[in-house]
Enzyme design. Structure first.
Site, PDB file in Angstrom:
ATOM      1  N   CYS A 135      18.490   1.116  60.561  1.00 22.70           N
ATOM      2  CA  CYS A 135      17.111   0.654  60.748  1.00 22.70           C
ATOM      3  C   CYS A 135      16.964  -0.148  62.045  1.00 22.70           C
ATOM      4  O   CYS A 135      17.767   0.011  62.963  1.00 22.70           O
ATOM      5  CB  CYS A 135      16.656  -0.161  59.532  1.00 22.70           C
ATOM      6  SG  CYS A 135      14.874  -0.429  59.450  1.00 22.70           S
ATOM      7  N   ASP A 204      15.646  -7.724  54.211  1.00 26.02           N
ATOM      8  CA  ASP A 204      14.242  -8.062  53.920  1.00 26.02           C
ATOM      9  C   ASP A 204      14.182  -9.184  52.902  1.00 26.02           C
ATOM     10  O   ASP A 204      13.302 -10.040  52.945  1.00 26.02           O
ATOM     11  CB  ASP A 204      13.487  -6.838  53.413  1.00 26.02           C
ATOM     12  CG  ASP A 204      13.213  -5.903  54.562  1.00 26.02           C
ATOM     13  OD1 ASP A 204      14.074  -5.082  54.874  1.00 26.02           O
ATOM     14  OD2 ASP A 204      12.149  -6.055  55.197  1.00 26.02           O
TER      15      ASP A 204
HETATM   16  C1  RUB Z   1      12.752  -3.191  58.297  1.00 31.60           C
HETATM   17  C2  RUB Z   1      14.103  -3.526  57.763  1.00 31.60           C
HETATM   18  C3  RUB Z   1      14.923  -4.521  58.535  1.00 31.60           C
HETATM   19  C4  RUB Z   1      14.676  -5.924  57.970  1.00 31.60           C
HETATM   20  C5  RUB Z   1      15.287  -6.995  58.844  1.00 31.60           C
HETATM   21  O1  RUB Z   1      11.972  -2.424  57.409  1.00 31.60           O
HETATM   22  O2  RUB Z   1      14.501  -3.089  56.704  1.00 31.60           O
HETATM   23  O3  RUB Z   1      16.276  -4.224  58.427  1.00 31.60           O
HETATM   24  O4  RUB Z   1      13.299  -6.162  57.861  1.00 31.60           O
HETATM   25  O5  RUB Z   1      14.662  -6.973  60.091  1.00 31.60           O
HETATM   26  P1  RUB Z   1      10.488  -2.006  57.871  1.00 31.60           P
HETATM   27  P2  RUB Z   1      14.601  -8.301  61.009  1.00 31.60           P
HETATM   28  O6  RUB Z   1      10.596  -1.245  59.152  1.00 31.60           O
HETATM   29  O7  RUB Z   1       9.991  -1.141  56.740  1.00 31.60           O
HETATM   30  O8  RUB Z   1       9.667  -3.270  58.007  1.00 31.60           O
HETATM   31  O9  RUB Z   1      16.015  -8.736  61.203  1.00 31.60           O
HETATM   32  O10 RUB Z   1      13.936  -7.839  62.295  1.00 31.60           O
HETATM   33  O11 RUB Z   1      13.802  -9.307  60.289  1.00 31.60           O
END
Ligand code: RUB
Length: 328
Positions: A135, A204
């Site tokens: 991701c 998340d």
């Molecule tokens: C994003 C996702 C990321 C976490 C952490 O999912 O799963 O791994 O949110 O991201 P989506 P960060 O694209 O559905 O929002 O470290 O940038 O907070």
């Protein structure tokens, strides 16, 4: 949701942006949530303090309902609103100032946390390690780029991350930093795991038992890593730890539109095919070697201690209530 108050256009745009994922990633969602509170406060037209507080609560519940899984969203709103409640403000102007400064404080702390996570995480990376990520996580990117800048690593495998393809953002970002990026289809995770030394992903939500909720497919990466004895690290700010799970609540998993998986035309032609698109999954604590936070690198089992430190003392006073329910 019943609209009790009219919220300014900027707040509605942030809500829509979070919902349609033009604002995405748990950290960014949290920052925009406090920006929305700030915009709402600035726009308040009344003169009654009590009405201002009620309006701010309404703005908070509106923005919290944009997406269900990332606890960073309610946590960011709670950060501002619980402190606002405790300040015993005596005028609307004072209230507006308090909201603005709390929102700015939250954003500053979030930026600082990302830097510390980068530093602490890069210490866990050894010279010559090959990394895999999934991701697009700003916190994971912070660890990877810091390790790269320290001259420790060069090669990173980035999973494309279907259906929304957030891996493309990660690949672009890391390549621009100078890393050698190899983007791979999600289905090839086990095939490539033998070439990898460490996995770094974001979160998340982290539950009280150390389970990590992150983009769908994360738990499969963790499974493949465990089988290959590859270390699996989660990089996350502590505002992604869920106090609701202290109260025994489960983390709601968002299910999105089937049209993110196949296009409208295909759907019409194949009406008898059901499509299910859950966008997060749960990685059990046994699959996580460590969680890298701004407060230190902890084993997943210590998530509970961090939550008690942050929320335990005054669980009732924090104004926590069961999270919003999500209708599919
Ligand atoms: C994003 C996702 C990321 C976490 C952490 O999912 O799963 O791994 O949110 O991201 P989506 P960060 O694209 O559905 O929002 O470290 O940038 O907070």
């Amino acid at each position: 949701m019943i609209h009790e108050y009219r919220l300014p256009r900027e707040v509605v745009e942030i809500y829509e942006g979070i919902k349609n994922m033009s604002i995405r990633g748990a950290g960014k969602i949290a920052k925009y949530a406090v920006i929305a509170l700030m915009k709402a406060a600035e726009d308040f037209k009344g003169s009654e303090t009590r009405d201002f507080l009620k309006y701010m609560e309404y703005a908070g519940s509106y923005i919290k309902s944009a997406r269900p899984t990332a606890v960073s969203l309610p946590n960011a709103v709670t950060y501002v609103l619980t402190r606002l409640r405790k300040q015993n403000i005596t005028s609307v102007d004072e209230g507006k100032q308090v909201v603005i400064s709390l929102a700015q404080e939250f954003m500053k702390r979030a930026d600082e946390a990302l830097k510390v996570i980068g530093e602490l995480g890069s210490r866990r990376i050894e010279n010559g390690d090959v990394i895999m990520t999934h991701c697009h996580s700003t916190a994971a990117v912070s660890v990877i780029t810091t390790a790269y800048k320290r001259g420790k690593i060069n090669v990173v495998y980035v999973k494309e991350t279907r259906p929304a393809l957030q891996g493309l953002i990660t690949a672009k970002t890391l390549a621009e930093e100078g890393l050698e990026v190899i983007m791979i289809p999600d289905s090839s995770v086990r095939y490539f795991m033998k070439k990898v030394d460490k996995v770094v992903v974001g979160a998340d939500t982290v539950a009280a038992n150390g389970a990590v909720v992150n983009k769908i497919g994360t738990s499969l990466v963790a499974l493949a890593a465990k089988e290959a004895r590859v270390r699996f690290y989660v990089a996350t700010e502590t505002f992604k730890f869920s106090p609701y799970t202290l109260l025994g609540e489960l983390v709601p998993i968002e299910v999105r539109d089937p049209r993110e998986v196949v296009d409208e035309e295909w759907l019409k032609e194949n009406k008898n095919v059901k499509i299910f698109n859950p966008v997060f999954d749960v990685t059990p604590p046994e699959y996580v070697d460590a969680i890298i936070t701004e407060k230190g690198v902890i084993p997943p089992q210590a998530a509970l201690l961090l939550l008690i430190e942050d929320y335990g003392a005054d669980l009732r006073e924090t104004g926590l209530s069961a999270p919003i329910t999500w209708e599919e």
